[in-house]
Design a protein around this motif. Structure first.
Motif, mmCIF file in Angstrom:
data_model
loop_
_atom_site.group_PDB
_atom_site.id
_atom_site.type_symbol
_atom_site.label_atom_id
_atom_site.label_comp_id
_atom_site.label_asym_id
_atom_site.label_seq_id
_atom_site.Cartn_x
_atom_site.Cartn_y
_atom_site.Cartn_z
ATOM 1 N N GLU A 1 0.972 -1.080 -0.129
ATOM 2 C CA GLU A 1 0.121 0.154 -0.307
ATOM 3 C C GLU A 1 0.881 1.154 -0.119
ATOM 4 O O GLU A 1 1.856 1.420 0.956
ATOM 5 C CB GLU A 1 -1.014 -0.002 1.234
ATOM 6 C CG GLU A 1 -2.024 1.156 1.338
ATOM 7 C CD GLU A 1 -2.664 1.192 2.559
ATOM 8 O OE1 GLU A 1 -3.478 2.201 2.452
ATOM 9 O OE2 GLU A 1 -2.407 0.101 3.349
ATOM 10 N N ARG A 2 0.556 2.119 -0.770
ATOM 11 C CA ARG A 2 1.165 3.380 -0.898
ATOM 12 C C ARG A 2 0.240 4.411 -0.678
ATOM 13 O O ARG A 2 -0.903 4.326 -0.938
ATOM 14 C CB ARG A 2 1.988 3.645 -2.381
ATOM 15 C CG ARG A 2 2.912 2.506 -2.632
ATOM 16 C CD ARG A 2 3.177 2.910 -4.315
ATOM 17 N NE ARG A 2 4.502 2.037 -4.779
ATOM 18 C CZ ARG A 2 4.932 2.049 -5.920
ATOM 19 N NH1 ARG A 2 4.718 3.033 -6.649
ATOM 20 N NH2 ARG A 2 5.655 1.061 -6.237
ATOM 21 N N VAL A 3 0.866 5.732 -0.039
ATOM 22 C CA VAL A 3 -0.011 6.864 -0.056
ATOM 23 C C VAL A 3 0.876 7.977 -0.561
ATOM 24 O O VAL A 3 1.920 8.211 -0.650
ATOM 25 C CB VAL A 3 -0.073 7.066 1.726
ATOM 26 C CG1 VAL A 3 -1.022 6.033 2.318
ATOM 27 C CG2 VAL A 3 1.367 7.264 2.321
ATOM 28 N N VAL A 4 -0.285 9.085 -0.862
ATOM 29 C CA VAL A 4 0.225 10.175 -1.410
ATOM 30 C C VAL A 4 0.130 11.318 -0.650
ATOM 31 O O VAL A 4 -1.023 11.401 -0.109
ATOM 32 C CB VAL A 4 -0.120 10.160 -2.807
ATOM 33 C CG1 VAL A 4 -0.006 11.654 -3.726
ATOM 34 C CG2 VAL A 4 -0.054 8.909 -3.653
ATOM 35 N N PHE A 5 1.140 12.291 -0.458
ATOM 36 C CA PHE A 5 0.882 13.491 0.079
ATOM 37 C C PHE A 5 0.975 14.581 -0.556
ATOM 38 O O PHE A 5 2.092 14.821 -1.776
ATOM 39 C CB PHE A 5 1.790 13.469 1.454
ATOM 40 C CG PHE A 5 1.723 12.489 2.477
ATOM 41 C CD1 PHE A 5 0.843 12.928 3.504
ATOM 42 C CD2 PHE A 5 2.499 11.278 2.287
ATOM 43 C CE1 PHE A 5 0.569 11.904 4.524
ATOM 44 C CE2 PHE A 5 2.127 10.439 3.360
ATOM 45 C CZ PHE A 5 1.422 10.704 4.637
ATOM 46 N N ASN A 6 0.142 15.794 -0.544
ATOM 47 C CA ASN A 6 0.290 16.990 -1.377
ATOM 48 C C ASN A 6 0.691 17.844 -0.319
ATOM 49 O O ASN A 6 -0.016 18.503 0.373
ATOM 50 C CB ASN A 6 -0.821 17.335 -2.091
ATOM 51 C CG ASN A 6 -0.633 18.637 -2.946
ATOM 52 O OD1 ASN A 6 0.083 19.217 -2.669
ATOM 53 N ND2 ASN A 6 -1.661 18.658 -3.837
ATOM 54 N N VAL A 7 2.013 18.223 -0.378
ATOM 55 C CA VAL A 7 2.399 19.258 0.907
ATOM 56 C C VAL A 7 2.810 20.605 0.267
ATOM 57 O O VAL A 7 3.755 20.693 -0.621
ATOM 58 C CB VAL A 7 3.537 18.713 1.706
ATOM 59 C CG1 VAL A 7 3.993 19.409 2.729
ATOM 60 C CG2 VAL A 7 3.219 17.449 2.253
#
Length: 528
Positions: A62-68
């Motif tokens: 499982e991968r997660v994506v962050f928009n910072v």
């Protein structure tokens, strides 16, 4: 948007992650790193390899994506759980920032700091970019739940210097507003006539740029300060010496004989007094010229009235008395009053050259030069720099004292005893040589003395070179901040004055409002 992907090893099996274990790191009050954050199940510490920690961690697919802050980061969810106490490992915290449409977590934060935190979750070592301001980085670390105690030594100096600079400048502002008598009385809207007059007079006394009257008063005050300092210096010049002849102390009734010779008309008395005068010894003593006495009295009266006025119109009188300028003002006028009181009680002391404490009181007048601090802010910055750099100054003094003891002992034993009579007598030579002054009154004459003198001069250059740059950097930092603060205050005062002028013009152009205000004032006076 730029995309940054982080993939650590393969998704199958187990991957070994190793990080150096921090032992004891000091930052003044820096605590040791808490190793429990890194000790996950299966962690092993290898003391032979510098205390490395090896952690066996299974990765999921499982991968997660962050928009910072507009920058996308992609990593494994298991990476977020490498630090269980981190908010990134808290699903409840992440749900508040999840975007269903874009299938990502959005945070309006600094992406550079988040990149460093993400690397910390991967490797267990926190490295911060050197271009990020320390206070901003600290705020970001607090949001992400990461303590600044775990910053690596290579990055700690930059981070700490930013925070130390901010704390020093904040302390400078607090001291400046106290020492420069900048009580914020002008921003408090007065409700009484005394309050209005208090604000106006205080602005005239302390804000030369607030009005034309304040500027004129500033020039007059500066003129009195310069005249006072100039008279103190010029009266010591031989051209302005004023000497009178007085009987030598212990000659009996010499003064009475002089008086009788001036006011008696009989020949017998004149002959008698003349015979007595021939037996009296006279000495010449230097007294202050009457012109300089008049200048000193005039300046003393002005400074006294100015101090009393400042005290009466200060909103916080005790704070004004404690402030640097309040102390300088009172110390500049007290010696004059003590001198006047002593001369009034004992007029003969005016000509007594053996009384040294009167000279000390006159020397105390040199404190008047510090009144220029109100007109020259750079002078206050110089004094504040010396005060804030006291540790560096003491360190430099310790270096010089150690060098004096070493090289004074060496030069005493290897050189001419007629020139260097003792080790304490050689302190003067070592001090002058280390500071590269070299008056030439004492110098080595032997070959070994030349060698000792050379090392003395070189060590003095190194000792002073290590400490002086710190003072210079502090002065430049404080002076630039003071220029910015003064320009910012002038801009704010200009905006406030323009707003007041607009309100006044609107108020004067509306006669109905003016009449209502007058009626309200009359009703308030009748009720009072």
């Amino acid at each position: 948007m730029s995309s940054i992907k982080a993939q650590s090893g393969s998704c199958k099996g187990e991957t070994k992650i190793s990080s150096k274990m921090m032992r004891s790191k000091k930052k003044g009050g820096l605590a040791n790193q808490n190793l429990l954050h890194a000790l996950l199940p299966g962690a092993k510490v290898d003391k032979k390899k510098g205390g490395k920690i090896s952690v066996n961690m299974a990765f999921s697919r499982e991968r997660v994506v962050f928009n910072v802050g507009g920058t996308r980061f992609e990593t494994y969810r298991s990476t977020l759980h490498s630090q269980p106490n981190s908010p990134l490992a808290d699903d409840t915290f992440l749900k508040r920032y999840y975007n269903e449409d874009r299938k990502e977590y959005f945070f309006d934060r600094d992406p550079d700091v988040f990149k460093a935190i993400l690397n910390y979750l991967r490797t267990g070592e926190l490295h911060l970019p050197s271009f990020i301001c320390g206070p901003a980085a600290r705020e970001e670390l607090m949001f992400w739940g990461v303590s600044d105690d775990i910053i690596q030594k290579c990055c700690w100096s930059h981070y700490n210097s930013w925070n130390s600079t901010l704390e020093a400048l904040m302390q400078l502002e607090r001291d400046r507003k106290g020492s420069m008598d900048e009580v914020l009385s002008s921003r408090v809207k007065p409700t009484t006539c005394w309050g209005k007059m208090q604000n106006q007079v205080w602005l005239v006394l302390n804000k030369p740029n607030s009005s034309r009257t304040a500027k004129m008063y500033g020039y007059v005050s500066l003129l009195f300060v310069l005249v006072s300092i100039g008279s103190f210096v010029i009266e010591t010049h031989p051209v302005f010496e004023n000497k009178i002849r007085i009987p030598k102390p212990g000659t009996g009734s010499a003064t009475q004989n002089m008086t009788s010779s001036n006011f008696t008309s009989s020949n017998a008395t004149t002959v008698n007094s003349s015979s007595h005068l021939n037996n009296v010894e006279f000495i010449s003593v230097k007294v202050t010229h009457p012109v300089f006495t008049a200048i000193d009295i005039s300046c003393l009266i002005f400074f006294t009235i100015e101090y009393i006025t400042r005290f009466l119109f200060a909103r916080r009188k005790f704070k004004f008395m404690k402030s640097m300028m309040g102390v300088v003002d009172i110390l500049a006028i007290i010696p004059d009053y003590i001198q006047i009181l002593v001369y009034a009680l004992h007029p003969d002391m005016r000509y007594d050259v053996d009384i040294n404490y009167i000279s000390v009181l006159r020397v105390a007048r040199v404190l008047r030069i510090f009144r220029l601090i109100r007109h020259v802010p750079g002078l206050w910055i110089l004094i504040y720099t010396l005060k804030s750099s006291l540790k560096e100054l003491l360190l430099m003094i310790v270096f010089i004292i150690v060098g004096m003891l070493i090289f004074s002992s060496l030069i005493y034993f290897v050189d001419d005893r007629d020139t260097f009579k003792s080790i304490p007598h050689s302190f003067w030579w070592s001090l002058i040589t280390m500071t590269t002054v070299g008056y030439g009154d004492m110098y080595p004459v032997t070959e070994l003395g030349y060698i000792v003198g050379s090392f003395t001069a070189l060590s003095g250059l190194l000792m002073i070179g290590f400490s002086v740059p710190v003072l210079v950097n502090n002065f430049i930092m404080y002076y630039k901040h003071l220029e910015f603060a003064l320009s910012d205050e002038e801009a704010k005062e200009k905006v406030e004055s323009e707003e007041i002028e607009k309100e006044t013009s609107l108020y004067n152009n509306n006669p109905s409002t003016n009449g209502e205000q007058v009626n309200l004032c009359n009703v308030h006076e009748e009720q009072t």
